[in-house]
Enzyme design. Structure first.
Site, PDB file in Angstrom:
ATOM      1  N   TYR A   1       0.625  -1.149  -0.480  1.00  0.00           N
ATOM      2  CA  TYR A   1      -0.116  -0.336  -0.165  1.00  0.00           C
ATOM      3  C   TYR A   1       0.973   0.684   0.244  1.00  0.00           C
ATOM      4  O   TYR A   1       0.328   2.336  -0.378  1.00  0.00           O
ATOM      5  CB  TYR A   1      -1.218   0.087   0.750  1.00  0.00           C
ATOM      6  N   GLU A   2       2.015   1.171   0.704  1.00  0.00           N
ATOM      7  CA  GLU A   2       2.174   2.266   1.071  1.00  0.00           C
ATOM      8  C   GLU A   2       3.687   2.495  -0.605  1.00  0.00           C
ATOM      9  O   GLU A   2       5.021   3.217  -0.324  1.00  0.00           O
ATOM     10  CB  GLU A   2       3.643   2.526   2.099  1.00  0.00           C
TER      11      GLU A   2
ATOM     12  N   TYR B   1      -2.068  -0.856  10.569  1.00  0.00           N
ATOM     13  CA  TYR B   1      -2.572  -1.468   9.193  1.00  0.00           C
ATOM     14  C   TYR B   1      -3.940  -2.435   9.258  1.00  0.00           C
ATOM     15  O   TYR B   1      -3.979  -2.541  10.571  1.00  0.00           O
ATOM     16  CB  TYR B   1      -1.937  -2.118   7.865  1.00  0.00           C
ATOM     17  N   VAL B   2      -5.080  -1.834   7.981  1.00  0.00           N
ATOM     18  CA  VAL B   2      -6.736  -2.669   8.108  1.00  0.00           C
ATOM     19  C   VAL B   2      -6.649  -2.690   6.991  1.00  0.00           C
ATOM     20  O   VAL B   2      -6.494  -2.009   6.000  1.00  0.00           O
ATOM     21  CB  VAL B   2      -7.598  -2.164   8.889  1.00  0.00           C
TER      22      VAL B   2
ATOM     23  N   GLU C   1       5.206   2.082  15.292  1.00  0.00           N
ATOM     24  CA  GLU C   1       5.410   1.452  13.153  1.00  0.00           C
ATOM     25  C   GLU C   1       4.741   0.610  12.639  1.00  0.00           C
ATOM     26  O   GLU C   1       4.453   1.847  11.630  1.00  0.00           O
ATOM     27  CB  GLU C   1       6.079   0.400  13.764  1.00  0.00           C
TER      28      GLU C   1
ATOM     29  N   TYR D   1      -6.184  10.355  10.937  1.00  0.00           N
ATOM     30  CA  TYR D   1      -5.081  10.814  12.380  1.00  0.00           C
ATOM     31  C   TYR D   1      -5.890  11.630  13.187  1.00  0.00           C
ATOM     32  O   TYR D   1      -6.502  12.016  14.704  1.00  0.00           O
ATOM     33  CB  TYR D   1      -4.448  10.647  12.681  1.00  0.00           C
TER      34      TYR D   1
ATOM     35  N   GLY E   1     -14.076   0.177  12.219  1.00  0.00           N
ATOM     36  CA  GLY E   1     -13.684   1.192  13.025  1.00  0.00           C
ATOM     37  C   GLY E   1     -12.624   0.378  14.212  1.00  0.00           C
ATOM     38  O   GLY E   1     -12.261   0.615  15.282  1.00  0.00           O
TER      39      GLY E   1
ATOM     40  N   GLY F   1      -9.546   0.473  13.132  1.00  0.00           N
ATOM     41  CA  GLY F   1      -7.925   1.207  13.013  1.00  0.00           C
ATOM     42  C   GLY F   1      -8.457   2.021  14.665  1.00  0.00           C
ATOM     43  O   GLY F   1      -7.360   2.287  15.125  1.00  0.00           O
TER      44      GLY F   1
ATOM     45  N   GLY G   1     -13.360   1.384   7.558  1.00  0.00           N
ATOM     46  CA  GLY G   1     -14.321   1.927   7.784  1.00  0.00           C
ATOM     47  C   GLY G   1     -15.443   1.349   8.840  1.00  0.00           C
ATOM     48  O   GLY G   1     -16.691   2.030   9.051  1.00  0.00           O
TER      49      GLY G   1
END
Length: 163
Positions: free
Chosen positions: A23-24, A86-87, A83, A131, A95, A97, A93
């Site tokens: 993803y990153e 991830y979900v 560190e 966040y 909840g 995370g 969506g």
């Protein structure tokens, strides 16, 4: 549901780390092996800790938080450095995370830690918005620096890296 990871969770933890790296846009940098994770998370002297978000219906892990302790010389107490959070996309969506971060905040309160910190990629607007919705604020006067690979070896050997 959030639960503390166990050694039996190593395959899913490893998979989630690799999914996050993909993803990153840095999958090639995710080189940790399950054996390294076993030692880091469950060895005689754990270097890190993990919590899993588990789907309430299926019982399957859908996300994780991997963290370790840091220390603030200004506050005089430990904190948590997150560190990885991830979900899986299909579970976002719901909840998970927020529940993972809530658990880490609970641990901070229980143990007297005064900071919960992490880094976020500048381009990850959904993460930043999430966040900030929880009250987290960027530390925009600080820039993260990192030594790795040849530059790290060169400095450790007392020589200049070829930049």
């Amino acid at each position: 549901m959030i639960r503390t990871a166990t050694p039996a969770d190593l395959p899913v933890i490893h998979a989630l780390i690799r999914e996050l790296a993909e993803y990153e846009k840095a999958l090639e940098e995710a080189r940790a092996t399950p054996e390294q994770l076993r030692e880091a998370l469950f060895g005689a002297h754990p270097a890190a800790y993990a919590h899993l978000a588990v789907d309430d219906t299926t019982g399957e892990p859908v996300g994780c938080a991997l963290w370790f302790l840091n220390f603030s010389t200004w506050r005089g107490v430990h904190g948590i450095y997150l560190e990885d959070l991830y979900v899986r996309p299909e579970a976002r969506g719901a909840g998970h995370g927020k529940a993972l971060l809530t658990e880490l905040a609970r641990i901070c309160g229980e143990r007297g830690y005064e900071r919960l910190e992490w880094s976020v990629l500048n381009w990850s607007r959904p993460s930043i918005d999430f966040y900030e919705s929880l009250g987290a604020r960027p530390q925009d006067e600080w820039t993260v620096y990192r030594l790795t690979d040849e530059a790290l070896r060169a400095l450790g050997d007392g020589r200049r890296a070829d930049l």
